[in-house]
Scaffold this motif. Sequence first.
Motif, PDB file in Angstrom:
ATOM      1  N   LEU A   1       2.452   6.896  -6.774  1.00  0.00           N
ATOM      2  CA  LEU A   1       1.537   7.972  -7.170  1.00  0.00           C
ATOM      3  C   LEU A   1       2.091   9.340  -6.787  1.00  0.00           C
ATOM      4  CD1 LEU A   1      -1.898   6.394  -6.199  1.00  0.00           C
ATOM      5  CD2 LEU A   1      -0.980   6.749  -8.501  1.00  0.00           C
ATOM      6  N   LEU A   2       2.688   9.430  -5.615  1.00  0.00           N
ATOM      7  CA  LEU A   2       3.244  10.703  -5.167  1.00  0.00           C
ATOM      8  C   LEU A   2       4.384  11.151  -6.066  1.00  0.00           C
ATOM      9  CD1 LEU A   2       3.172  12.960  -3.051  1.00  0.00           C
ATOM     10  CD2 LEU A   2       4.735  11.570  -1.649  1.00  0.00           C
TER      11      LEU A   2
ATOM     12  N   GLU B   1       8.091  15.437   0.729  1.00  0.00           N
ATOM     13  CA  GLU B   1       7.061  14.411   0.932  1.00  0.00           C
ATOM     14  C   GLU B   1       7.493  13.059   0.359  1.00  0.00           C
ATOM     15  OE1 GLU B   1       2.701  15.701   0.570  1.00  0.00           O
ATOM     16  OE2 GLU B   1       3.811  17.139  -0.673  1.00  0.00           O
TER      17      GLU B   1
ATOM     18  N   ASP C   1       2.536   1.704  -3.380  1.00  0.00           N
ATOM     19  CA  ASP C   1       1.596   2.279  -4.346  1.00  0.00           C
ATOM     20  C   ASP C   1       1.435   3.788  -4.124  1.00  0.00           C
ATOM     21  OD1 ASP C   1       1.161  -0.180  -5.543  1.00  0.00           O
ATOM     22  OD2 ASP C   1      -0.698  -0.576  -4.440  1.00  0.00           O
ATOM     23  N   ARG C   2       1.297   4.185  -2.851  1.00  0.00           N
ATOM     24  CA  ARG C   2       1.173   5.617  -2.537  1.00  0.00           C
ATOM     25  C   ARG C   2       2.416   6.377  -2.975  1.00  0.00           C
ATOM     26  NH1 ARG C   2       0.028   5.198   3.501  1.00  0.00           N
ATOM     27  NH2 ARG C   2       1.363   7.023   3.546  1.00  0.00           N
ATOM     28  N   LEU C   3       3.591   5.785  -2.749  1.00  0.00           N
ATOM     29  CA  LEU C   3       4.841   6.434  -3.137  1.00  0.00           C
ATOM     30  C   LEU C   3       4.910   6.604  -4.651  1.00  0.00           C
ATOM     31  CD1 LEU C   3       7.597   7.597  -2.407  1.00  0.00           C
ATOM     32  CD2 LEU C   3       8.502   5.260  -2.420  1.00  0.00           C
TER      33      LEU C   3
ATOM     34  N   ALA D   1       0.835  -1.204   0.000  1.00  0.00           N
ATOM     35  CA  ALA D   1       0.000   0.000   0.000  1.00  0.00           C
ATOM     36  C   ALA D   1       0.871   1.255   0.000  1.00  0.00           C
ATOM     37  CB  ALA D   1      -0.931  -0.003   1.213  1.00  0.00           C
ATOM     38  N   VAL D   2       1.910   1.256   0.809  1.00  0.00           N
ATOM     39  CA  VAL D   2       2.794   2.422   0.866  1.00  0.00           C
ATOM     40  C   VAL D   2       3.578   2.552  -0.436  1.00  0.00           C
ATOM     41  CG1 VAL D   2       4.780   3.462   2.054  1.00  0.00           C
ATOM     42  CG2 VAL D   2       2.926   2.425   3.375  1.00  0.00           C
TER      43      VAL D   2
ATOM     44  N   LEU E   1       8.094   9.695   2.638  1.00  0.00           N
ATOM     45  CA  LEU E   1       7.350   8.466   2.386  1.00  0.00           C
ATOM     46  C   LEU E   1       8.291   7.331   2.001  1.00  0.00           C
ATOM     47  CD1 LEU E   1       4.554   7.240   2.434  1.00  0.00           C
ATOM     48  CD2 LEU E   1       4.269   7.922   0.042  1.00  0.00           C
TER      49      LEU E   1
ATOM     50  N   GLN F   1       2.902  12.596  -9.079  1.00  0.00           N
ATOM     51  CA  GLN F   1       2.346  13.920  -8.798  1.00  0.00           C
ATOM     52  C   GLN F   1       3.442  14.977  -8.701  1.00  0.00           C
ATOM     53  OE1 GLN F   1       0.167  13.400  -5.176  1.00  0.00           O
ATOM     54  NE2 GLN F   1      -1.521  12.298  -6.154  1.00  0.00           N
TER      55      GLN F   1
END
Length: 59
Positions: free
Chosen positions: A20-21, A33, A16-18, A13-14, A37, A24
Amino acid sequence: MASLAEKEREIEAVRDRLHLLVEQKCGNFADREVSELSSYLDRLIVEYELANARQMKGK
């Protein structure tokens, strides 16, 4: 204490978040950020590996 499977799910999950970040932030790995992360993900992976080694040693 979280099981190895729970730790794996959190790592994914982390991760995947990384991903996407980073998208971005236009690939800016030096962004605060992103760096924070990424460091968190590193800590999760180390915790997982230590837990896995302890489990293997106990067998």
